[in-house]
Design an enzyme around this catalytic site. Structure first.
Site, PDB file in Angstrom:
ATOM      1  N   ASP A   1       0.877  -1.169   0.000  1.00 45.47           N
ATOM      2  CA  ASP A   1       0.000   0.000   0.000  1.00 45.47           C
ATOM      3  C   ASP A   1       0.919   1.225   0.000  1.00 45.47           C
ATOM      4  OD1 ASP A   1      -2.100   1.739  -0.008  1.00 45.47           O
ATOM      5  OD2 ASP A   1      -3.195   0.767   1.614  1.00 45.47           O
TER       6      ASP A   1
HETATM    7  C1  NOJ Z   1      -3.877   4.066   0.191  1.00 46.04           C
HETATM    8  C2  NOJ Z   1      -5.079   3.191   0.320  1.00 46.04           C
HETATM    9  O1  NOJ Z   1      -5.032   2.455   1.527  1.00 46.04           O
HETATM   10  C3  NOJ Z   1      -5.263   2.203  -0.835  1.00 46.04           C
HETATM   11  O2  NOJ Z   1      -6.503   1.570  -0.703  1.00 46.04           O
HETATM   12  C4  NOJ Z   1      -5.135   2.904  -2.142  1.00 46.04           C
HETATM   13  O3  NOJ Z   1      -5.329   1.978  -3.193  1.00 46.04           O
HETATM   14  C5  NOJ Z   1      -3.772   3.558  -2.229  1.00 46.04           C
HETATM   15  N1  NOJ Z   1      -3.640   4.526  -1.150  1.00 46.04           N
HETATM   16  C6  NOJ Z   1      -3.534   4.256  -3.575  1.00 46.04           C
HETATM   17  O4  NOJ Z   1      -4.317   5.363  -3.698  1.00 46.04           O
END
Ligand code: NOJ
Length: 712
Positions: free
Chosen positions: A262
């Site tokens: 993530d």
């Molecule tokens: C953080 C989030 O937790 C995740 O769900 C998302 O896909 C990413 N950022 C990218 O934006």
């Protein structure tokens, strides 16, 4: 494309570059698009940037073409960038937030939503979506329940599979399909106290029986990527958790797709306290089986040294690079690096009539009628006022809809007027600011619609709440309506279950969440009865935040509180009962349904046999409508304690006035099983309670016995 041969032509820096994901503005500095978090200070050199393998987020076709062109001009190997983005519940045609869509209990709507989203997003040259988000959500304080599919693993599995199939279609190479990246692996939904990014700690039995189901279903449906979660599992951050990424994913589930961290989560293992620095994080990540690092620079800055010093085996790098390049190949990017990106396609497809119509159909099935004393559907020729903070709102897209445009949405007033409803007064002022004159106008109305709830920024990532009552004293609108003796209908715009205890005196509550681009049109048709509400809750609504976590499929404990029986030494609160305000599966219709006696074709079930369950449901009213019938079971004595109820099936049928429909379900011994600590299915003979009902509280039940031996 022979990927192994291609890998042989790459320098070590070029290989490592394939594992780096950064935002588009690195490639074209003018493209300062907002992404979640600050990625501008990564300190990357141009040489590293033009070796990167993928891009996080892109606005439209023109931007994508510009970035890809620039990259291909500047990079030596000319391997196209892959573009990934959060296309969660629509690109520009926005469908209901996933939590709302799940209340439709209609898997085909997830397929449609994903298919339309993929078609639209592909016009901007997006190749991968960071969806579905399948984390089980049982704590309404957590802002991200808005993106999830509720508290039930079975429902989650069914809807997840449809979403993956809808995004990916039959052939990823074709224009209009996106690869699906399921997230967040694993158990992110169980963050303590509902605070985003917080610690998760649970037994492996619970992990496999409840939290793992959605990820596994996505992979079984063919999801090509999986994103790790921010939390720890067994004390190890998921992003570097070898047990999750290698043992479960690769060995047990045979996943051969790409893993991605993530946002910055590889670097964040330093904060978790399991690495001293980025250099150590790089070793832990690659050894654990993490392929792409999103928005951090551990691999790009340190992997080379570790490989050269022998600390990390080159084979680990090659296998990760192989998976990334394979995905690019499967997506057809080597043949066409600009695949799908076209302003002409954008004009033809984005927010086209057909897509908006589909979003409206989804919205019509995604609202839940929580209460209704008969005031709804609205009768003709009533004088109506709309008041409350959302009386004029067009902000109905909800979180994670960053390509969508709220300004193009309709207000509830416009939508109702379009249907010929007399809206004579609309105000989003606070109750205390009404003048006497305004109060007099409101007194002339036959009824008031109270547009209440949360704004779009009150749920979503990092948007948690410790109190789940209506924010900003909105309960006062309901008391105000009572005070001036006007019937009131609450329309709730929101992203999470709320504590609605103090607004139960309203004559009706329509739970409308954030229903997307066509929200208010759908709400207007539901209020007027052009469409009959049919949604049923997929998260339990508590009576108080103190009851949280509260979910229907809990274990029984050794001292369960039995309602109505006074026994001090049981599990209860001194100041509130254990029952929810609205149970999982609850939702009303304008029609009334009568459930006949459930029928089982046998009470003794042998392995390799199937149990058939039927129930006749009659629409006793004058109005046609959908009814969702739910099948639950309980394993009464097993080697581990099993939930008091587990959803095992559901069906949604349209029943015409005065008609009877037979709902038929089937259960096999496999359905009665559970997972052990490694995720293997265990089926144990014994007694099982089979239940059928309109929600998780109102069920009829029968006992069956599962026998081990085959019937002769
Ligand atoms: C953080 C989030 O937790 C995740 O769900 C998302 O896909 C990413 N950022 C990218 O934006």
């Amino acid at each position: 494309m022979n990927i192994n041969n291609l890998i042989k032509t790459l320098t070590i820096e070029e290989k490592i570059g394939q594992l780096l994901q950064i935002a588009p503005f690195f490639f074209i500095q003018e493209l300062e698009k907002e992404v979640s978090g600050n990625i501008t200070d990564l300190g990357l050199t141009a040489s590293k940037i033009f070796k990167a393998g993928s891009v996080l987020g892109i606005g439209n076709a023109t931007e994508m073409i510009q970035v890809q062109k620039r990259y291909l001009e500047k990079s030596r190997h000319k391997i196209p960038l892959i573009f990934m983005a959060d296309i969660i519940h629509g690109y520009q045609t926005i469908f209901p937030i996933p939590l709302a869509l799940s209340t439709s209990w209609n898997p085909s709507l997830f397929h449609t939503m994903a298919k339309v989203s993929a078609l639209e997003a592909s016009t901007a040259g997006i190749h991968v979506t960071f969806a579905p988000m399948v984390d089980i959500t049982r704590d309404p304080r957590w802002g991200r329940v808005v993106e999830g599919l509720g508290e039930d693993p079975y429902l989650n599995r069914i809807m997840t599979a449809q979403m993956v199939k809808g995004f990916q279609g039959d052939d990823l190479k074709k224009v209009g399909h996106l690869a699906s990246c399921v997230k967040h692996f694993a158990a992110y939904g169980a963050v303590e106290a509902g605070r985003d990014y917080n610690t998760v700690d649970m037994s492996r039995t619970r992990l496999f029986n409840e939290y793992m189901q959605g990820y596994h279903a996505a992979i079984q449906a063919g999801a090509r990527m999986i994103m790790t979660s921010f939390n720890v599992v067994d004390g190890v951050p998921a992003t570097v958790n070898k047990h999750l990424l290698r043992t479960v994913l690769r060995e047990t589930w045979k996943f051969d797709g790409v893993t991605i961290s993530d946002y910055d989560s590889l670097h964040q293992i330093i904060e978790h306290g399991v690495a001293e620095n980025d250099s150590e994080a790089a070793i832990l990540g690659i050894k654990a089986g993490l392929d792409i690092e999103m928005a951090s620079i551990c691999y790009v800055n340190y992997l080379k040294t570790h490989i050269e010093s022998g600390k990390v085996d080159m084979a680990l790098l090659d296998e990760a690079v192989y998976r990334v390049l394979k995905l690019k190949d499967d997506l057809g990017l080597f043949e066409d690096p600009y695949k799908g990106a076209s302003t002409l396609r954008e004009q033809a497809l984005v927010r086209c009539e057909d897509h908006l119509q589909k979003a409206k159909e989804a919205a019509l099935e995604s609202a839940v009628l929580l209460t209704n004393d008969g005031i709804l559907p609205l009768s003709k020729n009533k004088k109506i006022g709309i008041i409350g903070p959302y009386a004029k709102t067009k902000q109905t897209n909800g979180p994670w809809s960053w390509h969508g445009r709220n300004d193009l949405n309709q207000t509830l007033e416009d939508s109702l007027k379009h249907l010929g409803v007399d809206i004579l007064y609309v105000s989003d002022q606070k109750v205390e600011s009404y003048t006497d004159e305004e109060i007099n106008v409101l007194k002339q109305m036959d009824l008031l619609i109270l547009a209440l709830g949360e704004n779009e920024r009150e749920s979503g990532e990092a948007h948690n709440r410790s109190d789940i009552k209506l924010p900003r004293h909105q309960e006062e609108y309901v008391s105000f309506a009572k005070r001036i003796m006007k019937p009131s209908i609450v329309v709730l715009y929101h992203g999470r279950p709320l504590d609605l205890t103090n607004i139960l005196s309203a004559n009706a509550i329509l739970d409308a969440y954030f229903l997307g681009s066509m929200a208010n049109q759908a709400i207007a048709e539901l209020l007027t009865g052009i469409h009959n509400p049919s949604g049923k809750l997929t998260m339990t609504y508590p009576k108080s935040i103190g009851q949280v976590p509260l979910y229907y499929n809990h274990l029984n404990t050794g001292r369960p509180k039995v309602k109505g029986i006074d026994n001090e030494f049981t599990g209860y609160y001194l100041d509130i009962d254990n029952e929810p305000l609205f149970p999982f599966g609850h939702g009303l219709s304008y029609a009334s349904f009568f459930y006949g006696q459930m029928r089982l074709d046998r009470h003794d079930l042998h392995f390799h046999e199937t149990l058939k369950i039927e129930v006749d449901v009659t629409n006793t009213s004058e109005i046609d409508g959908h009814e969702i019938v739910q099948l639950y079971m309980r394993d009464l004595a097993a080697s581990i304690s099993r939930p008091v109820k587990e959803l095992k099936g559901f069906q949604k049928h349209w029943i015409k006035s005065k008609e009877t429909i037979t709902y038929s379900f089937q259960l096999t011994p496999d359905d009665l099983g559970f997972s052990d600590e490694q995720g293997h299915l265990i089926i144990e003979p014994g007694r099982f309670q089979i239940m059928v009902g309109k929600d998780s509280e109102h069920v009829q039940s029968e006992i069956i016995r599962l026998h081990e031996e085959v019937k002769s």
